[in-house]
Design a protein around this motif. Structure first.
Motif, PDB file in Angstrom:
ATOM      1  N   ALA A   1       0.827  -1.212   0.000  1.00  0.00           N
ATOM      2  CA  ALA A   1       0.000   0.000   0.000  1.00  0.00           C
ATOM      3  C   ALA A   1       0.860   1.261   0.000  1.00  0.00           C
ATOM      4  O   ALA A   1       0.492   2.270  -0.603  1.00  0.00           O
ATOM      5  N   ILE A   2       2.007   1.207   0.670  1.00  0.00           N
ATOM      6  CA  ILE A   2       2.890   2.369   0.691  1.00  0.00           C
ATOM      7  C   ILE A   2       3.502   2.619  -0.686  1.00  0.00           C
ATOM      8  O   ILE A   2       3.645   3.772  -1.123  1.00  0.00           O
ATOM      9  N   ASN A   3       3.836   1.561  -1.374  1.00  0.00           N
ATOM     10  CA  ASN A   3       4.533   1.699  -2.666  1.00  0.00           C
ATOM     11  C   ASN A   3       3.592   1.916  -3.843  1.00  0.00           C
ATOM     12  O   ASN A   3       4.044   2.308  -4.919  1.00  0.00           O
ATOM     13  N   ASP A   4       2.316   1.644  -3.662  1.00  0.00           N
ATOM     14  CA  ASP A   4       1.379   1.787  -4.773  1.00  0.00           C
ATOM     15  C   ASP A   4       0.095   2.437  -4.257  1.00  0.00           C
ATOM     16  O   ASP A   4      -0.627   1.856  -3.445  1.00  0.00           O
TER      17      ASP A   4
ATOM     18  N   LEU B   1      -6.418  13.147   1.683  1.00  0.00           N
ATOM     19  CA  LEU B   1      -5.037  13.089   2.136  1.00  0.00           C
ATOM     20  C   LEU B   1      -4.088  13.086   0.945  1.00  0.00           C
ATOM     21  O   LEU B   1      -4.367  12.470  -0.086  1.00  0.00           O
ATOM     22  N   SER B   2      -2.963  13.743   1.132  1.00  0.00           N
ATOM     23  CA  SER B   2      -1.944  13.703   0.088  1.00  0.00           C
ATOM     24  C   SER B   2      -1.305  12.315   0.058  1.00  0.00           C
ATOM     25  O   SER B   2      -1.323  11.599   1.059  1.00  0.00           O
ATOM     26  N   PRO B   3      -0.770  11.912  -1.080  1.00  0.00           N
ATOM     27  CA  PRO B   3      -0.096  10.609  -1.156  1.00  0.00           C
ATOM     28  C   PRO B   3       1.000  10.457  -0.099  1.00  0.00           C
ATOM     29  O   PRO B   3       1.170   9.378   0.478  1.00  0.00           O
ATOM     30  N   LYS B   4       1.727  11.528   0.163  1.00  0.00           N
ATOM     31  CA  LYS B   4       2.793  11.456   1.158  1.00  0.00           C
ATOM     32  C   LYS B   4       2.237  11.169   2.557  1.00  0.00           C
ATOM     33  O   LYS B   4       2.725  10.281   3.270  1.00  0.00           O
ATOM     34  N   LEU B   5       1.177  11.914   2.947  1.00  0.00           N
ATOM     35  CA  LEU B   5       0.621  11.726   4.278  1.00  0.00           C
ATOM     36  C   LEU B   5      -0.056  10.365   4.408  1.00  0.00           C
ATOM     37  O   LEU B   5      -0.006   9.733   5.469  1.00  0.00           O
ATOM     38  N   ARG B   6      -0.648   9.896   3.316  1.00  0.00           N
ATOM     39  CA  ARG B   6      -1.264   8.574   3.366  1.00  0.00           C
ATOM     40  C   ARG B   6      -0.206   7.498   3.638  1.00  0.00           C
ATOM     41  O   ARG B   6      -0.426   6.587   4.441  1.00  0.00           O
ATOM     42  N   LYS B   7       0.932   7.615   2.976  1.00  0.00           N
ATOM     43  CA  LYS B   7       2.015   6.667   3.230  1.00  0.00           C
ATOM     44  C   LYS B   7       2.509   6.759   4.670  1.00  0.00           C
ATOM     45  O   LYS B   7       2.805   5.748   5.315  1.00  0.00           O
ATOM     46  N   GLN B   8       2.598   7.992   5.174  1.00  0.00           N
ATOM     47  CA  GLN B   8       3.023   8.164   6.552  1.00  0.00           C
ATOM     48  C   GLN B   8       2.036   7.538   7.533  1.00  0.00           C
ATOM     49  O   GLN B   8       2.436   6.978   8.562  1.00  0.00           O
ATOM     50  N   TYR B   9       0.744   7.597   7.213  1.00  0.00           N
ATOM     51  CA  TYR B   9      -0.254   6.970   8.072  1.00  0.00           C
ATOM     52  C   TYR B   9      -0.098   5.448   8.080  1.00  0.00           C
ATOM     53  O   TYR B   9      -0.219   4.807   9.137  1.00  0.00           O
ATOM     54  N   PHE B  10       0.157   4.900   6.936  1.00  0.00           N
ATOM     55  CA  PHE B  10       0.390   3.452   6.888  1.00  0.00           C
ATOM     56  C   PHE B  10       1.612   3.076   7.734  1.00  0.00           C
ATOM     57  O   PHE B  10       1.596   2.069   8.462  1.00  0.00           O
ATOM     58  N   TYR B  11       2.634   3.891   7.631  1.00  0.00           N
ATOM     59  CA  TYR B  11       3.836   3.595   8.413  1.00  0.00           C
ATOM     60  C   TYR B  11       3.579   3.815   9.910  1.00  0.00           C
ATOM     61  O   TYR B  11       4.071   3.050  10.754  1.00  0.00           O
TER      62      TYR B  11
END
Length: 230
Positions: free
Chosen positions: A124-127, A141-151
């Motif tokens: 999910a973080i990579n795609d 949410l921006s793509p960056k913040l969405r990735k940060q939420y997953f992390y």
């Protein structure tokens, strides 16, 4: 294959009881013969004759035999008590081994689950297309913040794993969470998911207990201007 003390105790008990019975019979026979001879010496005859004289000759033997019989009964009860105690010890050891095996199985299962979860989160973080499949976050949410939420979710699950498995005590976990929730991304993530997680989990479970610790850290590290938020 483990030995069974309780299984060995039953044959041992039978041998002890049988040996005691033979000893008692042998002692009784010796005493009987001795009493017959003693009766002959006292009465001046070679040996007692008739049932009455035989009964008198064996009266002492009967008393001694009764005492030995009581001793055999007492020793038999003691052997049975010892066997029961060994059986209880064996059952306790088996129960402890079973509980330990269940705990290890649970830890192994959770480790496999966490590995799968990390793999799915990595996808999910990579795609972004995969992220949209199962994300409950705000669609703006921006793509960056969405990735940060997953992390951030992975980070909290990491601490939750330590808490549930007992590898770290509660004081340690609280200290780590307070440090983590100083991060604005962690606080923002928790603000997004806290209501959903609260509704999803039952009270009294380790997962709910960990979420309560996260909520405490969240409330303790929130900026003062946001303290009125529910």
């Amino acid at each position: 294959m483990s030995s069974n003390p309780a299984g060995r105790a039953a044959p041992a008990r039978a041998l002890i009881v049988a040996g005691l019975i033979l000893i008692v019979l042998a002692v009784a026979a010796v005493l009987g013969l001795a009493s017959i001879g003693a009766a002959g010496l006292v009465t001046g005859t070679q040996a007692p004759h008739g049932w009455d004289q035989l009964s008198d000759a064996f009266s002492v033997v009967n008393g001694i035999f009764s005492v030995f019989a009581l001793m055999v009964v007492g020793l038999t009860l003691w052997v049975q008590f010892t066997e029961l105690r060994m059986q209880r010890a064996e059952l306790r050891m088996q129960r402890e081994a079973t509980e330990k095996s269940q705990r290890e199985l649970h830890r192994s299962s959770e480790a496999v689950y966490r590995e799968l979860h990390m793999h799915l989160t990595e996808l999910a973080i990579n795609d972004e297309n995969f992220a949209e499949v199962w994300s409950r976050y705000d669609s703006n949410l921006s793509p960056k913040l969405r990735k940060q939420y997953f992390y951030a979710n992975l980070v909290l699950n990491y601490h939750g794993l330590f808490y549930r498995t007992g590898d770290r005590d509660e004081r340690y976990v609280k200290a780590m969470l307070l440090d983590q929730f100083e991060n604005p991304v962690i606080r923002a993530f928790w603000g997004e998911v806290r209501q959903f997680r609260r509704a999803m989990q039952d009270s009294g479970t380790p997962e709910r207990d960990f979420d309560l610790l996260c909520e405490e850290a969240y409330q303790a590290t929130r900026p003062a201007e946001r303290d009125t938020e529910a």
